[in-house]
Scaffold this motif. Structure first.
Motif, PDB file in Angstrom:
ATOM      1  N   GLU A  42       0.841  -1.220   0.000  1.00 42.88           N
ATOM      2  CA  GLU A  42       0.000   0.000   0.000  1.00 42.88           C
ATOM      3  C   GLU A  42       0.863   1.253   0.000  1.00 42.88           C
ATOM      4  O   GLU A  42       0.603   2.206  -0.739  1.00 42.88           O
ATOM      5  CB  GLU A  42      -0.898  -0.006   1.236  1.00 42.88           C
ATOM      6  N   GLN A  43       1.923   1.222   0.849  1.00 39.31           N
ATOM      7  CA  GLN A  43       2.818   2.396   0.911  1.00 39.31           C
ATOM      8  C   GLN A  43       3.502   2.642  -0.437  1.00 39.31           C
ATOM      9  O   GLN A  43       3.828   3.769  -0.787  1.00 39.31           O
ATOM     10  CB  GLN A  43       3.875   2.213   2.008  1.00 39.31           C
ATOM     11  N   ALA A  44       3.724   1.551  -1.190  1.00 42.21           N
ATOM     12  CA  ALA A  44       4.370   1.702  -2.506  1.00 42.21           C
ATOM     13  C   ALA A  44       3.363   2.139  -3.574  1.00 42.21           C
ATOM     14  O   ALA A  44       3.728   2.285  -4.741  1.00 42.21           O
ATOM     15  CB  ALA A  44       5.036   0.382  -2.896  1.00 42.21           C
ATOM     16  N   GLY A  45       2.098   2.282  -3.189  1.00 37.88           N
ATOM     17  CA  GLY A  45       1.096   2.785  -4.133  1.00 37.88           C
ATOM     18  C   GLY A  45       0.209   1.707  -4.728  1.00 37.88           C
ATOM     19  O   GLY A  45      -0.573   1.984  -5.648  1.00 37.88           O
ATOM     20  N   GLY A  46       0.321   0.471  -4.210  1.00 37.02           N
ATOM     21  CA  GLY A  46      -0.486  -0.630  -4.760  1.00 37.02           C
ATOM     22  C   GLY A  46      -1.793  -0.813  -4.009  1.00 37.02           C
ATOM     23  O   GLY A  46      -2.010  -0.224  -2.954  1.00 37.02           O
ATOM     24  N   THR A  47      -2.651  -1.675  -4.562  1.00 36.18           N
ATOM     25  CA  THR A  47      -3.909  -2.032  -3.896  1.00 36.18           C
ATOM     26  C   THR A  47      -3.601  -3.078  -2.828  1.00 36.18           C
ATOM     27  O   THR A  47      -2.819  -3.999  -3.078  1.00 36.18           O
ATOM     28  CB  THR A  47      -4.884  -2.643  -4.936  1.00 36.18           C
ATOM     29  N   ARG A  48      -4.194  -2.940  -1.640  1.00 43.39           N
ATOM     30  CA  ARG A  48      -3.927  -3.894  -0.560  1.00 43.39           C
ATOM     31  C   ARG A  48      -4.357  -5.303  -1.010  1.00 43.39           C
ATOM     32  O   ARG A  48      -5.529  -5.521  -1.351  1.00 43.39           O
ATOM     33  CB  ARG A  48      -4.706  -3.481   0.693  1.00 43.39           C
ATOM     34  N   PRO A  49      -3.402  -6.269  -1.025  1.00 44.82           N
ATOM     35  CA  PRO A  49      -3.775  -7.629  -1.447  1.00 44.82           C
ATOM     36  C   PRO A  49      -4.683  -8.288  -0.399  1.00 44.82           C
ATOM     37  O   PRO A  49      -4.711  -7.866   0.751  1.00 44.82           O
ATOM     38  CB  PRO A  49      -2.427  -8.369  -1.510  1.00 44.82           C
ATOM     39  N   ARG A  50      -5.394  -9.356  -0.820  1.00 48.00           N
ATOM     40  CA  ARG A  50      -6.183 -10.137   0.150  1.00 48.00           C
ATOM     41  C   ARG A  50      -5.208 -10.968   0.988  1.00 48.00           C
ATOM     42  O   ARG A  50      -4.178 -11.419   0.488  1.00 48.00           O
ATOM     43  CB  ARG A  50      -7.175 -11.028  -0.586  1.00 48.00           C
ATOM     44  N   LEU A  51      -5.550 -11.178   2.248  1.00 50.18           N
ATOM     45  CA  LEU A  51      -4.613 -11.833   3.178  1.00 50.18           C
ATOM     46  C   LEU A  51      -5.154 -13.176   3.666  1.00 50.18           C
ATOM     47  O   LEU A  51      -6.338 -13.286   4.002  1.00 50.18           O
ATOM     48  CB  LEU A  51      -4.335 -10.908   4.370  1.00 50.18           C
ATOM     49  N   PHE A  52      -4.241 -14.169   3.712  1.00 46.41           N
ATOM     50  CA  PHE A  52      -4.630 -15.532   4.100  1.00 46.41           C
ATOM     51  C   PHE A  52      -3.563 -16.156   5.004  1.00 46.41           C
ATOM     52  O   PHE A  52      -2.377 -15.835   4.859  1.00 46.41           O
ATOM     53  CB  PHE A  52      -4.771 -16.425   2.865  1.00 46.41           C
TER      54      PHE A  52
END
Ligand code: NAD
Ligand code: 89V
Length: 340
Positions: A42-52
């Protein structure tokens, strides 16, 4: 991506910055590491991935185009097995497994499932080593005859990777495996190998120094040296220092990525420095560039339906050198690779 520990940062940022790739999901047993990895994207500008916390669940719910396994070797067989069941192409960090029997089981499982499987063996994807290979193949020193590949330094490996202090197989399996792969990349397959190992630093379980002699089918004899205990200033981490004696000249890659080629008509010097990614840091720049190159090669191969240079099957041969080195060190004799 599964595994969000010490080295994952490099994979995460490389995937994030690669055209055509989107990091859609992350998996780790450790919730704190998982959140930190998602924060980084997110800090790098991406969309937060889904977490598992569970790879099987992740593959059922997300159905990604491929999986990147960045856990330590003990979990690779189980995790690649899950990817194979879901028929998802996979790239997996080195060392592929704790021993050659496990490597062969993984190769078989991936082969039966028909999934592309590459090992993230990044040394041959270092910019400087790719340039070296081009120069050699261009005949700059004629036919290589003898060589020395040396990765000896005092890098505090246990700070970032404390688990390495407890492993019985240390420098050959963790580090020299990279240099063995380089030796295969540069000089071809190995017929016989002789190795001696040393444990210098107190309080660790495995060997932290190794000296190996390799006889290649091409006729080259190479020395492969690895150490985590060498006190040297400036410390060459993470560089492999190279000397190659050829029929028409001599080539050396010294500290600072300086290549010197000596021939009958004179000496030439050139820089083969890596191109640091803009998200990299100075000490790890070459490693980070090689992670990017390795991952880009995997994507190119997936898109083009080609077998990667460090496919599972190919990496089995690099791993056999490690197995042969431990056998040689234990028995004090040459080991024929055909017997491993
Ligand atoms: P690490 O222990 O710091 O991180 C591994 C992570 O995987 C941990 O967060 C752990 O919780 C997670 N994990 C383990 N089993 C799991 C499972 N079944 N499901 C989900 N998550 C799981 O390890 P590291 O230092 O990041 O090393 C990872 C790999 O990268 C190792 O194989 C190491 O040899 C390799 N490595 C390669 C390079 C290189 O230059 N190629 C450099 C450093 C490390
Ligand atoms: O390659 C490795 O797995 C690492 C490092 C580059 C630090 O030696 O242990």
């Amino acid at each position: 991506m599964v595994g969000c520990g010490f080295f994952a940062r490099n994979h995460l940022l490389a995937w994030h910055h690669m055209d055509g790739v989107e990091l859609v999901a992350l998996c780790d047993l450790d919730a704190g590491r998982l959140q930190a990895a998602a924060d980084l994207i997110e800090q790098a500008g991406g969309t937060r991935p889904r977490l598992f916390a569970d790879l099987d669940q992740m593959l059922r719910e997300v159905r990604p185009d491929f999986v990147d396994v960045v856990t330590t070797m003990e979990s690779h067989e189980a995790l690649v097995g899950i990817c194979a069941r879901h028929k998802v192409p996979t790239i997996c960090q080195k060392p592929f497994a704790p021993d050659i029997a496990a490597v062969r089981r993984i190769v078989d499982v991936a082969g039966s499932a028909g999934i592309p499987l590459m090992v993230h063996e990044n040394f041959r994807f270092q910019g400087p080593m790719m340039q070296l290979k081009q120069v050699l193949d261009g005949g700059a020193v004629g036919r290589p005859v003898a060589a020395r590949l040396s990765w000896r330094c005092g890098f505090e490996v246990f700070k970032g990777q404390p688990y390495l202090a407890k492993v019985d197989r240390l420098v050959l399996l963790d580090l020299v495996i990279h240099v063995f792969d380089l030796a295969r990349f540069l000089f071809g397959e190995v017929d016989r190998l002789l190795a001696r190992t040393q444990k210098v630093r107190p309080g660790i379980a495995g060997e932290d120094g190794a000296v190996c002699l390799l006889e290649h089918g091409s006729g080259v004899i190479s020395e492969v040296l690895g150490s985590y205990h060498t006190k040297i200033d400036p410390d060459p981490f993470p560089e492999t220092l190279v000397r190659i004696d050829g029929t028409d000249g001599f080539l050396e890659v010294g500290h600072g990525f300086e290549m010197t080629i000596t021939r009958h008509d004179g000496t030439e010097q050139r820089s083969i420095a890596p191109v640091a990614p803009d998200w990299g840091d100075p000490v790890w720049a070459m490693v980070q560039e090689s992670v990017l190159n390795t991952q880009a090669h995997f994507i190119d191969c997936l898109r083009e339906g080609r077998e990667p240079a460090t496919s599972a099957r190919d990496n089995e041969r690099t791993f056999a050198l490690v197995e042969a080195a431990y056998r040689s060190a234990a028995q004090g004799r040459w080991v024929d690779l055909a017997t491993v």
